[in-house]
Design an enzyme around this catalytic site. Structure first.
Site, mmCIF file in Angstrom:
data_model
loop_
_atom_site.group_PDB
_atom_site.id
_atom_site.type_symbol
_atom_site.label_atom_id
_atom_site.label_comp_id
_atom_site.label_asym_id
_atom_site.label_seq_id
_atom_site.Cartn_x
_atom_site.Cartn_y
_atom_site.Cartn_z
ATOM 1 N N CYS A 15 -5.516 8.756 8.007
ATOM 2 C CA CYS A 15 -5.587 8.206 9.304
ATOM 3 C C CYS A 15 -5.303 9.181 10.406
ATOM 4 C CB CYS A 15 -4.969 6.969 9.788
ATOM 5 S SG CYS A 15 -5.577 5.395 8.453
ATOM 6 N N LYS B 43 0.779 -1.170 -0.022
ATOM 7 C CA LYS B 43 0.080 -0.010 0.044
ATOM 8 C C LYS B 43 0.864 1.354 -0.088
ATOM 9 C CE LYS B 43 -2.461 2.764 3.333
ATOM 10 N NZ LYS B 43 -1.577 3.523 3.605
ATOM 11 N N ASN B 44 2.065 1.257 0.680
ATOM 12 C CA ASN B 44 2.900 2.461 0.844
ATOM 13 C C ASN B 44 3.925 2.702 -0.530
ATOM 14 O OD1 ASN B 44 1.534 2.937 3.217
ATOM 15 N ND2 ASN B 44 3.538 2.416 4.296
ATOM 16 N N ASP C 232 3.869 0.936 12.018
ATOM 17 C CA ASP C 232 2.585 0.045 11.610
ATOM 18 C C ASP C 232 2.651 -1.348 11.840
ATOM 19 O OD1 ASP C 232 1.600 2.388 10.316
ATOM 20 O OD2 ASP C 232 2.124 1.849 8.299
ATOM 21 N N ARG D 281 -4.288 10.840 1.506
ATOM 22 C CA ARG D 281 -3.483 12.108 1.507
ATOM 23 C C ARG D 281 -2.644 12.132 0.210
ATOM 24 N NH1 ARG D 281 -1.707 14.430 6.443
ATOM 25 N NH2 ARG D 281 -3.259 14.064 8.206
ATOM 26 N N VAL E 194 7.208 7.466 16.609
ATOM 27 C CA VAL E 194 6.880 8.053 15.187
ATOM 28 C C VAL E 194 5.599 8.730 15.523
ATOM 29 C CG1 VAL E 194 6.446 7.323 12.653
ATOM 30 C CG2 VAL E 194 8.086 6.178 14.371
#
EC number: 2.5.1.7
Length: 442
Positions: free
Chosen positions: A122, A24-25, A312, A98, A334
Site C-alpha cells: 500500500c 493478516k499481519n 491501521d 511486500r 506512523v
C-alpha cells in the site's frame, strides 16, 4: 471496467454477526517461518485473503508442498524439498506484496541464496526496504543489486549480531527474527516492535525450537540454534479487521457482533471506541460493537506503535468521527501519507482539514518534514454518496464505511484491493444488511 467496482447504497445501519480469522499481519509471516523447519508445519485459523495466496505461491515456487488441513482455514506446509525458484516465476509476484523480502533469511539458511524482485504494498508513506538489506548484510549476507531485483548469497553460515532499530518497525523486526533463529551465536535487537502479531510470530518460532527472549525495554535476544522443527499453531485473530467492523457499526448507527475478536489485543482501541461514545460487550467468543444512540463525542487521537493506538485503526475510525459533535484532532505519527484518504471524505460532505504541524505530544518523525500528518475533523456532517477510488487497504475499507453511512449510491472503484486483508468482505457486508452490488456490464 465494472469488475473492480462496487455499488454501495448507503443510509442503512449495518446489523448482525461476522467472523474474523487469523491476523493478516501474522499469518503470511508464520507461513514464511515454515521454510525454516525440517518437518511439516500446521497453521490454523488462516483467512482466505490475497496476501496468503501470494505467500502460498511463493512457497510452492521454492518446493514447499502446501495443502489444506482437516479443518477449515488450516494449512499444512512441508519444506523438506526446498529448492531454487525460477527468477521469472518469482518476478510474477512482484508488486503484489511486500512479503517476499521476508523470505530472504530463511532461503539463505536453506539454500545459501535468494532473489527478491521489486516490491509492492500500500502507498501510505515511506516503507524503505533498504534497512532489510542492511540487516541481512550485518548477518553476513552479500547483496548484488541488478536491474531485475536483488540477488542475495550467504557464502558462510549467517552470524548473530547487534542491531539498533531507528524506529520500532514491524517489518524490520520480523526480518531479524526470521534470520536470527538459525544464525550462529546471539542476536540482540534493540528498539524492536512488540505488536501482538510479533509476539505470536515469536510463539511460532519458539514452538519450532528457537530460543527468543523479549525484555520490557523493547530488546529482543535470539540465541541461534542449528536446527528447527515444524510447528502447530492457531493464529491470533485479526484485531485490525475487528476494529474496522466496529468503526462501521459506529459510523452507520448499527450493531455488529465480531466473532473471533479478542479483547486483550484491542484494549487501546476499545478505550477510544468508548470515549467516542460507542458501546461494546465482550464474551468468550467475540465482541459486540454498537452505536447506543445520541450524539458521538469528539476526541483527540494520536497513533503510535503498540501498545499505542494503531495506525491501521485510524482511518476507519476517522469516518465515524465525521459524525461526532465538535472538533476531533488526529495526529498520525506512523505513516506520513496516511491522511490523504480524507480528501474523498470531504468530497462526500465531511469537514476535515490537514496540517503539517504536530497536533499532539506523541514523538513524531514528520513534524519538521512538511508532511500533512495531522487532521482536524469537524462534525457532525451529513455524508453524501460519491464516486470513490480506493487508495490503499485500510483507506479502502474506510471508503466502504463512508459509503455505507452516506445518503445515496456510491461507486467504489478498486474494490479488489480490499481482498488483500479482508476475507469475504462482500459476503460479510451482505450478511450485515448492507445493500451492495457489482454493477452490471453495459
Amino acid at each position: 471496467m465494472t469488475d473492480d467496482v462496487l455499488l454501495v447504497h448507503g443510509g442503512t445501519p449495518i446489523s448482525g454477526e461476522i467472523r474474523v480469522r487469523g491476523a493478516k499481519n501474522l499469518v503470511p509471516k508464520a507461513m514464511v517461518a515454515a521454510l525454516l523447519g525440517s518437518a511439516p508445519s500446521r497453521l490454523r485459523n488462516v483467512p482466505d485473503i490475497r496476501d496468503v495466496r501470494v505467500v502460498r505461491g511463493l512457497l510452492q515456487l521454492h518446493g514447499v508442498t502446501v495443502h489444506s488441513g482437516e479443518e477449515p482455514g488450516e494449512l499444512v506446509m512441508d519444506p523438506s524439498r526446498v529448492e531454487r525458484a525460477n527468477v521469472t516465476d518469482i518476478d510474477a509476484h512482484a508488486g503484489s506484496s511486500r512479503i517476499p523480502i521476508l523470505l530472504c533469511g530463511p532461503l539463505l539458511h536453506r539454500l545459501g541464496h535468494a532473489f527478491i524482485p521489486g516490491l509492492g504494498g500500500c502507498d501510505i508513506g515511506g516503507r524503505p526496504v533498504d534497512f532489510h538489506f542492511d540487516v541481512l548484510r550485518k548477518f553476513g549476507a552479500t547483496i548484488d543489486k541488478r536491474e531485475d531485483g536483488q540477488y542475495l548469497t550467504a557464502p558462510q553460515r549467517l552470524r548473530g549480531c547487534k542491531i539498533q532499530l531507528p524506529y520500532p518497525s514491524v517489518g524490520s523486526t520480523e526480518q531479524v527474527l526470521l534470520t536470527a533463529v538459525l544464525a550462529e551465536g546471539v542476536t540482540e535487537l534493540s528498539n524492536a516492535a512488540v505488536e501482538p502479531e510479533i509476539e505470536d510470530l515469536i510463539c511460532v518460532l519458539q514452538k519450532m525450537g528457537a530460543i527468543i527472549s523479549v525484555d520490557t525495554d523493547r530488546t529482543i535476544r535470539v540465541t541461534g540454534v542449528d536446527r528447527l522443527n515444524g510447528y502447530t499453531h492457531r493464529a491470533l485473530p485479526d484485531r485490525l479487521e475487528a476494529a474496522s467492523w466496529a468503526s462501521a457499526a459506529l459510523a452507520t448507527g448499527g450493531s455488529v457482533y465480531v466473532r473471533g475478536a479478542s479483547q486483550r489485543e484491542m484494549m487501546t482501541f476499545l478505550n477510544t471506541f468508548r470515549k467516542v461514545g460507542g458501546e461494546f460487550e465482550v464474551d468468550e467468543d467475540g465482541i459486540r460493537f454498537w452505536h447506543p444512540g445520541g450524539p458521538l463525542k469528539a476526541i483527540a487521537l494520536e497513533t503510535d506503535v503498540h501498545p499505542g493506538f494503531q495506525t491501521d485503526w485510524q482511518q476507519p475510525l476517522v469516518v465515524a468521527l465525521t459524525q461526532a459533535s465538535g472538533l476531533s484532532i488526529v495526529h498520525e505519527t506512523v505513516y506520513e501519507s496516511r491522511l490523504g484518504f480524507t480528501s474523498a471524505l470531504n468530497q462526500m460532505g465531511g469537514h476535515i482539514q490537514l496540517y503539517r504541524e504536530c497536533l499532539g505530544g506523541t514523538p513524531c518523525r514528520f513534524g519538521q518534514r512538511n508532511f500533512l500528518h495531522s487532521a482536524v475533523v469537524s462534525g457532525p456532517t451529513k455524508l453524501e454518496a460519491a464516486d470513490l477510488v480506493i487508495p490503499d487497504l485500510r483507506g479502502g475499507f474506510s471508503y466502504l464505511i463512508a459509503a455505507l453511512a452516506a445518503q445515496g449510491t456510491s461507486r467504489v472503484h478498486g474494490i479488489d484491493l480490499i481482498n488483500r486483508g479482508y476475507e469475504n468482505f462482500e459476503e460479510k457486508l451482505v450478511s450485515l444488511g448492507a445493500r451492495v452490488e457489482r454493477p452490471s456490464a453495459s
